[in-house]
Write an enzyme that holds these catalytic residues in place. Structure first.
Site, PDB file in Angstrom:
ATOM      1  CG  HIS A  12     -44.288  41.805  66.491  1.00  0.00           C
ATOM      2  ND1 HIS A  12     -43.076  41.462  65.954  1.00  0.00           N
ATOM      3  CD2 HIS A  12     -44.093  41.902  67.833  1.00  0.00           C
ATOM      4  CE1 HIS A  12     -42.178  41.350  66.926  1.00  0.00           C
ATOM      5  NE2 HIS A  12     -42.767  41.618  68.077  1.00  0.00           N
TER       6      HIS A  12
ATOM      7  CD  GLU B  87     -47.243  38.937  64.819  1.00  0.00           C
ATOM      8  OE1 GLU B  87     -47.205  39.882  63.992  1.00  0.00           O
ATOM      9  OE2 GLU B  87     -46.228  38.277  65.141  1.00  0.00           O
TER      10      GLU B  87
ATOM     11  CG  HIS C  16     -39.147  42.958  63.559  1.00  0.00           C
ATOM     12  ND1 HIS C  16     -38.638  41.687  63.516  1.00  0.00           N
ATOM     13  CD2 HIS C  16     -40.500  42.827  63.701  1.00  0.00           C
ATOM     14  CE1 HIS C  16     -39.647  40.812  63.610  1.00  0.00           C
ATOM     15  NE2 HIS C  16     -40.784  41.470  63.735  1.00  0.00           N
TER      16      HIS C  16
ATOM     17  CD  GLU D  15     -43.253  42.729  62.008  1.00  0.00           C
ATOM     18  OE1 GLU D  15     -42.612  42.023  61.211  1.00  0.00           O
ATOM     19  OE2 GLU D  15     -43.643  42.324  63.121  1.00  0.00           O
TER      20      GLU D  15
HETATM   21 ZN   LIG Z   1     -42.694  40.816  63.959  1.00  0.00          ZN
END
Ligand SMILES: [Zn+2]
Length: 283
Positions: free
Chosen positions: A169, A247, A77, A114
């Site tokens: 992430h 993640e 992101h 995030e």
């Molecule tokens: Zn993400």
């Protein structure tokens, strides 16, 4: 020909420049070694022997374990994505489907984003990996702008001919879900196919290092033993270099979020991820 001691072979094999040399002592050793290779066997052997012992007596001059390796880190992101929904929602082709160029990502209940988390962890990783000798490239240069698209994030790793690439992430799952998981590519009859097996090895190395280094549990909601395989992520489908996503946990879970907000814990995450990459690259 008499075999060299195993310890010397190991040191020279693993750390090439310690024997080839980049500093003055190492360079002298390298020249001496090359001279020895072209000198008749009857020539005195004192010079190369002396130079070699000097090189090995200077451990601070030893090259890092990741010398010669290129790593691309993709901080998921971008902190400015929310400002330009038109650009971010533009559909791009990820071969198995069309998807938005990027998303804003998730955040903790206290609004730690995030994008900020992935940016911080990724920059910590850069320092660690560069100190170990790797050449490291990020897919974005700040946490205040928009993009790049997921297609471009993959292209950056491809262009760099990365030995390994990782997209960092934090997940945005229901609050009771917790723990980390690694996402690896599947074969899609596309450009990622030749690196699916290596990506799987990379994923397992990172999974093992992450659990050892952070103590975070395997995800209780996705994958098997924290390993998940997907064919819908542009960052993986379009990669021609070994690549995974991690993640690191669930930002909507209070326990995981509290850890993510702690800089000392983010450093642990960064070291663990660097260790995983190193284990894969040195295997
Ligand atoms: Zn993400």
């Amino acid at each position: 020909m008499r075999a060299l001691p195993a310890s010397l072979l190991a040191a020279c094999g693993l750390i090439a420049t310690a024997c080839g040399g980049t500093d003055s002592g190492g360079a002298a050793a390298g020249q001496a070694a090359r001279a020895a290779a072209t000198t008749p066997a009857s020539a005195p052997a004192s010079a190369p022997t002396q130079a070699r012992s000097q090189a090995h007596a200077k451990p601070q001059a030893v090259a890092g374990p990741l010398e010669g390796k290129t790593i691309v880190i993709d901080p998921g992101h971008n902190g400015g994505n929310y400002r330009n929904p038109t650009a971010i929602n533009r559909k791009v082709n990820v071969l198995t489907k069309w998807k938005p160029c990027d998303t804003t990502g998730t955040e903790t209940n206290s609004h730690y984003t995030e994008a900020a988390f992935s940016w911080d962890v990724s920059n910590r990783m850069v320092k660690i990996l560069e100190a170990r000798g790797a050449k490291v490239k990020l897919t974005r240069t700040d946490n205040n702008s928009v993009g790049p698209c997921i297609t471009q994030r993959a292209a950056i790793g491809n262009k760099a001919k990365a030995d390994a690439a990782i997209s960092v992430h934090g997940d945005g799952a229901p609050a009771t879900d917790h723990g980390f998981h690694v996402i690896m590519p599947k074969k899609i009859n596309g450009p990622v196919d030749p690196v699916v097996a290596d990506s799987s090895r990379l994923g397992i190395a990172v999974r093992d290092a992450f659990t050892k280094g952070t103590g975070l549990p395997y995800s209780n909601y996705i994958g098997r033993k924290a390993l998940d395989y997907r064919n819908d992520l542009g960052g993986l489908n379009l990669s021609t270099v070994p690549k995974i996503f991690i993640e690191c946990g669930n930002m909507r879970n209070a326990g995981d979020a509290a850890k993510f907000k702690d800089p000392a814990f983010r450093q642990r995450i960064a070291v663990a991820l660097a260790d995983g990459l190193q284990h894969y690259l040195k295997a």
